[in-house]
Scaffold this motif. Structure first.
Motif, short mmCIF file in Angstrom:
data_model
loop_
_atom_site.label_atom_id
_atom_site.label_comp_id
_atom_site.label_asym_id
_atom_site.label_seq_id
_atom_site.Cartn_x
_atom_site.Cartn_y
_atom_site.Cartn_z
N ASP A 186 0.81 -1.22 0.00
CA ASP A 186 0.00 0.00 0.00
C ASP A 186 0.85 1.27 0.00
OD1 ASP A 186 -2.81 1.19 0.37
OD2 ASP A 186 -1.67 2.13 2.00
N ALA A 187 1.88 1.32 0.83
CA ALA A 187 2.71 2.53 0.93
C ALA A 187 3.43 2.83 -0.38
CB ALA A 187 3.71 2.39 2.07
N ARG A 188 3.95 1.79 -1.01
CA ARG A 188 4.65 1.98 -2.28
C ARG A 188 3.69 2.40 -3.39
NH1 ARG A 188 8.19 -3.38 -2.38
NH2 ARG A 188 8.54 -2.89 -4.57
N MET A 189 2.49 1.84 -3.38
CA MET A 189 1.48 2.23 -4.36
C MET A 189 1.13 3.72 -4.21
SD MET A 189 -2.49 0.97 -4.69
CE MET A 189 -2.86 1.60 -3.05
N ARG A 190 0.91 4.16 -2.98
CA ARG A 190 0.57 5.55 -2.73
C ARG A 190 1.71 6.49 -3.07
NH1 ARG A 190 -4.27 6.14 -0.02
NH2 ARG A 190 -5.18 4.14 0.55
N SER A 191 2.92 6.05 -2.84
CA SER A 191 4.08 6.85 -3.20
C SER A 191 4.13 7.06 -4.72
CB SER A 191 5.37 6.17 -2.72
OG SER A 191 6.51 6.87 -3.15
N ALA A 192 3.83 6.01 -5.48
CA ALA A 192 3.82 6.11 -6.95
C ALA A 192 2.73 7.08 -7.41
CB ALA A 192 3.59 4.73 -7.56
N ILE A 193 1.56 7.01 -6.80
CA ILE A 193 0.47 7.92 -7.15
C ILE A 193 0.88 9.36 -6.86
CG2 ILE A 193 -1.90 8.61 -6.58
CD1 ILE A 193 -2.45 5.64 -5.93
N GLY A 194 1.43 9.59 -5.67
CA GLY A 194 1.82 10.93 -5.27
C GLY A 194 2.85 11.56 -6.19
N LYS A 195 3.72 10.75 -6.75
CA LYS A 195 4.75 11.26 -7.65
C LYS A 195 4.14 11.86 -8.90
CE LYS A 195 8.75 9.90 -10.43
NZ LYS A 195 9.75 8.85 -10.71
N TYR A 196 3.11 11.23 -9.44
CA TYR A 196 2.58 11.65 -10.74
C TYR A 196 1.42 12.62 -10.66
CZ TYR A 196 5.74 8.26 -12.71
OH TYR A 196 6.88 7.58 -13.07
N ILE A 197 0.67 12.61 -9.55
CA ILE A 197 -0.41 13.60 -9.45
C ILE A 197 -0.17 14.57 -8.30
CG2 ILE A 197 -2.11 12.22 -10.66
CD1 ILE A 197 -3.38 11.43 -8.11
N LYS A 198 1.07 14.60 -7.82
CA LYS A 198 1.56 15.65 -6.92
C LYS A 198 0.70 15.84 -5.68
CE LYS A 198 4.48 16.35 -10.27
NZ LYS A 198 5.79 15.68 -10.24
N LEU A 199 0.42 14.74 -5.00
CA LEU A 199 -0.37 14.84 -3.78
C LEU A 199 0.54 14.97 -2.57
CD1 LEU A 199 -3.09 12.08 -4.26
CD2 LEU A 199 -3.30 14.51 -4.63
N PRO A 200 0.22 15.88 -1.65
CA PRO A 200 0.99 15.95 -0.40
C PRO A 200 0.75 14.69 0.43
CG PRO A 200 -0.87 17.45 -0.33
CD PRO A 200 -0.81 16.93 -1.73
N PRO A 201 1.71 14.29 1.26
CA PRO A 201 1.60 13.03 2.01
C PRO A 201 0.32 12.90 2.84
CG PRO A 201 3.81 13.92 2.18
CD PRO A 201 2.99 14.96 1.49
N GLU A 202 -0.12 14.00 3.48
CA GLU A 202 -1.30 13.90 4.34
C GLU A 202 -2.57 13.64 3.53
OE1 GLU A 202 -0.49 18.28 3.48
OE2 GLU A 202 0.66 16.48 3.97
N VAL A 203 -2.64 14.18 2.31
CA VAL A 203 -3.80 13.93 1.44
C VAL A 203 -3.70 12.53 0.85
CG1 VAL A 203 -5.00 14.66 -0.67
CG2 VAL A 203 -4.08 16.37 0.90
N LEU A 204 -2.52 12.17 0.43
CA LEU A 204 -2.28 10.87 -0.18
C LEU A 204 -2.64 9.73 0.78
CD1 LEU A 204 -1.10 9.48 -2.70
CD2 LEU A 204 1.13 9.58 -1.59
N ALA A 205 -2.33 9.92 2.07
CA ALA A 205 -2.58 8.87 3.05
C ALA A 205 -4.06 8.55 3.19
CB ALA A 205 -2.00 9.30 4.40
N LYS A 206 -4.93 9.54 2.93
CA LYS A 206 -6.37 9.35 3.11
C LYS A 206 -7.11 9.04 1.81
CE LYS A 206 -6.78 13.36 5.17
NZ LYS A 206 -7.38 14.54 5.83
#
Length: 315
Positions: free
Chosen positions: A255-275
């Protein structure tokens, strides 16, 4: 004679050995892939970050496209090789004469998914489908997934969607449009939906996605039929990489690696990405799924020509 045979065998073996690196050194196939700022592209992001494209000798460049409805034109002009339109945008493009086929798929609908919905402007009073009549509602693409499914929800609730005014606006504009009063509501998706509600600019009037049938594509990966015919191995490799990524996504430990990949391409801050809620992956597109969209769009009088689901899926 024996020495001569031995020498010939040695030369043949040396030639075969020398040929192996040459095959391995074949340059990777370049693919420019177009995506929009939604988590439904997670399987492509994961495939890029986990090396699944490189594993299949594909050099995939991910290119951000602000409006989903412009992706078919980008495919036609060869600005993109593969792109991720919504199913309705894809079918409208084919209906309009573009010879596109589906290589693979992105996310799919789920009864448990609340990652998109109708977000109304604070103070608008919109709470029900009937409250939308006479209102101006922003959608991230006219004829795209959210627009078409929202109209289907209105119709299923007994509301004539023709009495609602729809305007096209990219996801990043939704919050400002609500604050400025330019629209009464938006049909939007996370992370933009969460940002709007947390800022107080709007509230969720309906998670209407929970009323949709399960397991139908929200994003499809399309290419020109001509490109697929010229690059069958690359098209197949792309699909296989996305399938592998989908398997990766379904394992909780990733899950963490998947969210990290998403955050890289759609520029989500960590707190938003986590939810952020991630829609289930649907890497393989079936005739039944395409047929669902054809029927839905016929019901909304969006198609002028008969379309065959089987012909629209790359083999």
């Amino acid at each position: 004679m024996m020495k001569r045979r031995t020498l010939l065998s040695a030369l043949a073996a040396a030639s075969a050995t020398a040929a192996l690196p040459l095959r391995a050194q074949q340059p990777p196939t370049k693919i420019v892939f177009g995506y929009t700022a939604v988590t439904d592209f997670a399987s492509v992001f994961v495939a890029a970050e986990e090396g699944y494209f490189k594993k299949r000798n594909l050099d995939v460049e991910l290119k951000f496209i602000p409006l989903n409805s412009t992706i078919p034109a980008a495919l036609q002009s060869d600005s993109l090789h593969i792109g991720g339109p919504t199913p309705s945008v894809f079918l409208q493009a084919v209906d309009g004469g573009l010879d596109l086929v589906l290589v693979s798929g992105g996310g799919v609908t789920s009864k448990t998914f609340t990652g998109f919905g109708l977000v109304a402007r604070a103070g608008s009073g919109i709470r029900t489908p009937q409250d939308c009549v006479g209102k101006k509602i922003g959608v991230p693409g006219l004829g795209a997934f959210l627009h078409v499914t929202f109209r289907a929800w209105l119709k299923g609730s007994g509301v004539d969607y023709r009495k609602v005014s729809f305007v096209e606006a990219a996801f990043p504009q939704h919050a400002d449009l609500l604050r400025g009063g330019s629209v009464d509501a938006v049909v939007t998706a996370d992370p933009f939906m969460s940002r709007i509600t947390e800022s107080g600019a709007g509230y969720v009037a309906s998670y209407y996605a929970t009323f949709l049938p399960e397991g139908n594509q929200t994003i499809v990966h399309a290419a020109k039929r001509e490109w697929v015919a010229r690059n069958p191995a690359a098209a197949r490799g792309f699909r296989e990489a996305v399938v592998e990524a989908a398997t990766f996504m379904q394992q909780p430990k990733n899950d963490a690696r998947m969210r990290s990949a998403i955050g890289k391409y759609i520029k989500l801050p960590p707190e938003v990405l986590a939810k952020a809620q991630i829609s289930p992956p649907g890497a393989i597109v079936s005739e039944k799924q395409v047929g669902y969209w054809i029927d839905l769009m016929k019901d909304q009088e969006m198609l002028k020509t008969p379309l065959e689901a089987a012909r629209l899926i790359a083999k």
